[in-house]
Design a protein around this motif. Sequence first.
Motif, PDB file in Angstrom:
ATOM      1  N   ARG A   1       1.616   0.494   5.669  1.00 32.09           N
ATOM      2  CA  ARG A   1       1.483  -0.864   5.141  1.00 32.09           C
ATOM      3  C   ARG A   1       1.977  -0.866   3.696  1.00 32.09           C
ATOM      4  O   ARG A   1       1.547  -0.022   2.907  1.00 32.09           O
ATOM      5  N   PRO A   2       2.853  -1.801   3.318  1.00 32.06           N
ATOM      6  CA  PRO A   2       3.369  -1.817   1.954  1.00 32.06           C
ATOM      7  C   PRO A   2       2.257  -1.878   0.911  1.00 32.06           C
ATOM      8  O   PRO A   2       1.274  -2.608   1.059  1.00 32.06           O
ATOM      9  N   ALA A   3       2.426  -1.114  -0.146  1.00 31.73           N
ATOM     10  CA  ALA A   3       1.442  -1.099  -1.236  1.00 31.73           C
ATOM     11  C   ALA A   3       1.337  -2.457  -1.916  1.00 31.73           C
ATOM     12  O   ALA A   3       0.343  -2.739  -2.587  1.00 31.73           O
ATOM     13  N   THR A   4       2.337  -3.307  -1.746  1.00 29.54           N
ATOM     14  CA  THR A   4       2.322  -4.656  -2.321  1.00 29.54           C
ATOM     15  C   THR A   4       1.070  -5.422  -1.912  1.00 29.54           C
ATOM     16  O   THR A   4       0.540  -6.210  -2.689  1.00 29.54           O
ATOM     17  N   PHE A   5       0.583  -5.191  -0.705  1.00 28.61           N
ATOM     18  CA  PHE A   5      -0.578  -5.921  -0.214  1.00 28.61           C
ATOM     19  C   PHE A   5      -1.854  -5.522  -0.952  1.00 28.61           C
ATOM     20  O   PHE A   5      -2.785  -6.305  -1.058  1.00 28.61           O
TER      21      PHE A   5
END
Length: 101
Positions: free
Chosen positions: A73-77
Amino acid sequence: MQRRFASFSEFYPFYLSEHAHPVSRRLHFAGSTLVLAALSYVLLTGQWSALALLPVFGYGFAWVGHFVFEKNRPATFRHPFYSLLGDWVMYRDMLTGRVPF
């Protein structure tokens, strides 16, 4: 449980570990390069509507890298500011050879 980081220098090794697959890193690099190209286009032409392409380029390529190649899962979240900064630091580090393509 969400991991907490006291600083960006603490976060960046984690960020790089989330970008271990070379295809994922290349997709991030391509997306960031397209963001810079789109920004240049907007500044040179005044076509402000092209700004709508920035999230498509910036996140589209990166998310393909995460969901298809990294399987994470992208760290952006979880860490939006540090992740955005991480994108550009990794971009610089790829340009200078500190992070391999």
